[in-house]
Write an enzyme that holds these catalytic residues in place. Structure first.
Site, PDB file in Angstrom:
ATOM      1  N   ALA A  35    -107.655 -33.939  39.437  1.00 19.45           N
ATOM      2  CA  ALA A  35    -108.727 -33.937  38.885  1.00 19.45           C
ATOM      3  C   ALA A  35    -109.921 -33.227  39.591  1.00 19.45           C
ATOM      4  CB  ALA A  35    -109.271 -35.120  39.158  1.00 19.45           C
ATOM      5  N   GLU A 105    -101.878 -32.419  31.675  1.00 18.27           N
ATOM      6  CA  GLU A 105    -100.563 -31.534  32.692  1.00 18.27           C
ATOM      7  C   GLU A 105     -99.472 -32.583  33.283  1.00 18.27           C
ATOM      8  OE1 GLU A 105    -104.605 -28.470  34.642  1.00 18.27           O
ATOM      9  OE2 GLU A 105    -103.047 -30.121  35.274  1.00 18.27           O
TER      10      GLU A 105
END
Length: 160
Positions: A35, A105
């Protein structure tokens, strides 16, 4: 380094895949999916521990230059990495619920079947609530061992 039986079961197929993937000139050992909020904390710590062990890491903080298209650079990084590491933190869980870049991703890494989740400051149960596919995979956890030891296990996994 000692491995639990579940770690051996989870990591052995990835090790076999690493052994058959031939390294190219610009390849990286691992792609670090994280993140944005973790980039200067847990993700940086994991990156640094891995590089100290000689592991080449694709890490957005150093591999995406100012002014370059972020998604295209991530795409290239994913293509050139042998294994994906997903650093699962509370911030990561929030990000994948929002379907942002971390979610994209993760989708690519799940499709390649070459990923190792690393749970940090959260649990697999919390992860399974937002990503049953990722949460169903056994990986590593910093609840059981420090980040440095997790990095050692990753470096042993990709060293051939």
């Amino acid at each position: 380094m000692n491995y639990t039986p579940s770690e051996v079961r989870a990591l052995t197929p990835i090790r076999r895949s690493v052994e058959v993937r031939s390294p190219l000139n610009d390849n990286r050992d691992v792609f670090l999916c994280h993140a944005w909020d973790d980039r200067s904390g847990a993700a940086r710590e994991l990156h640094d521990h891995l590089e100290e062990r000689g592991v080449s890491v694709w890490f957005s903080e150093k591999d995406v230059l100012l002014g370059t298209p972020l998604l295209r650079e991530i795409d290239k990084g994913l293509a050139k990495s042998r294994v994906g590491i997903v650093l699962v933190t509370p911030a990561f869980i929030k990000r994948i619920q929002g379907e942002g870049i971390a979610d994209k991703e993760l989708s690519v890494l799940l499709a390649r079947d070459l990923l190792v989740p690393i749970v940090h400051d959260t649990t697999y149960e919390e992860l399974r609530e937002v990503s049953p596919l990722l949460g169903s995979r056994t990986g590593l956890s910093t609840e059981e061992e420090p980040m440095r030891d997790v990095a050692i296990k990753i470096s042993e996994l990709i060293t051939i």
